[in-house]
Scaffold this motif. Sequence first.
Motif, short mmCIF file in Angstrom:
data_model
loop_
_atom_site.label_atom_id
_atom_site.label_comp_id
_atom_site.label_asym_id
_atom_site.label_seq_id
_atom_site.Cartn_x
_atom_site.Cartn_y
_atom_site.Cartn_z
N SER A 1 0.62 9.07 -5.99
CA SER A 1 0.64 10.45 -5.48
C SER A 1 1.80 11.23 -6.07
CB SER A 1 0.77 10.45 -3.95
OG SER A 1 -0.30 9.78 -3.35
N ILE B 1 0.34 3.80 -3.12
CA ILE B 1 -0.17 5.15 -2.81
C ILE B 1 0.88 6.21 -3.09
CG2 ILE B 1 -0.96 6.66 -0.94
CD1 ILE B 1 -2.39 4.14 0.21
N SER B 2 2.12 5.95 -2.64
CA SER B 2 3.17 6.94 -2.88
C SER B 2 3.52 7.05 -4.37
CB SER B 2 4.41 6.62 -2.06
OG SER B 2 4.95 5.38 -2.44
N LEU C 1 0.82 -1.21 0.00
CA LEU C 1 0.00 0.00 0.00
C LEU C 1 0.86 1.26 0.00
CD1 LEU C 1 -2.89 -1.01 2.43
CD2 LEU C 1 -2.99 -0.74 -0.06
#
Length: 140
Positions: A94, A90-91, A86
């Motif tokens: 983003s 997510i990083s 995750l």
Amino acid sequence: MADTIKHQGIVENIIGSQIFVRIVQTTGCASCSARGYCSSSESKEKTIEVTDYDSMNYNVGDFVEITGQTSMGMMAVLWAFILPFLILIISLFSTMSLAGGNELLSSAVSFILLVPYYLILWVSKAKMKKHFSFTIKPIK
């Protein structure tokens, strides 16, 4: 599904209240009659550290059974695989949106963010060891 994990093993070493037990971990199909023809059946030897304050009741070479909760296995999968995955995903997305689609920068930032995660895990290994504990009993 059982709520406990049980393995039979042999006491390898005893240091104070720490008992090191060697177990043979097998895949679910290791007991299958066709395992000799299948490449997915495998087994590995592992050493499990068990804290038992009655360690003087055990000797090196004793046959024992160690028991743990199934929830420990699920929690280990969460900490070792799901959370890092995750963090990466997510990083990555983003940073991709913030960096204008720079894939090299985004992937580098994603991997760099795993370093503090694993450092935190390493620093908190004493707490984790208390949470992921097995019980031991002799096999007669």
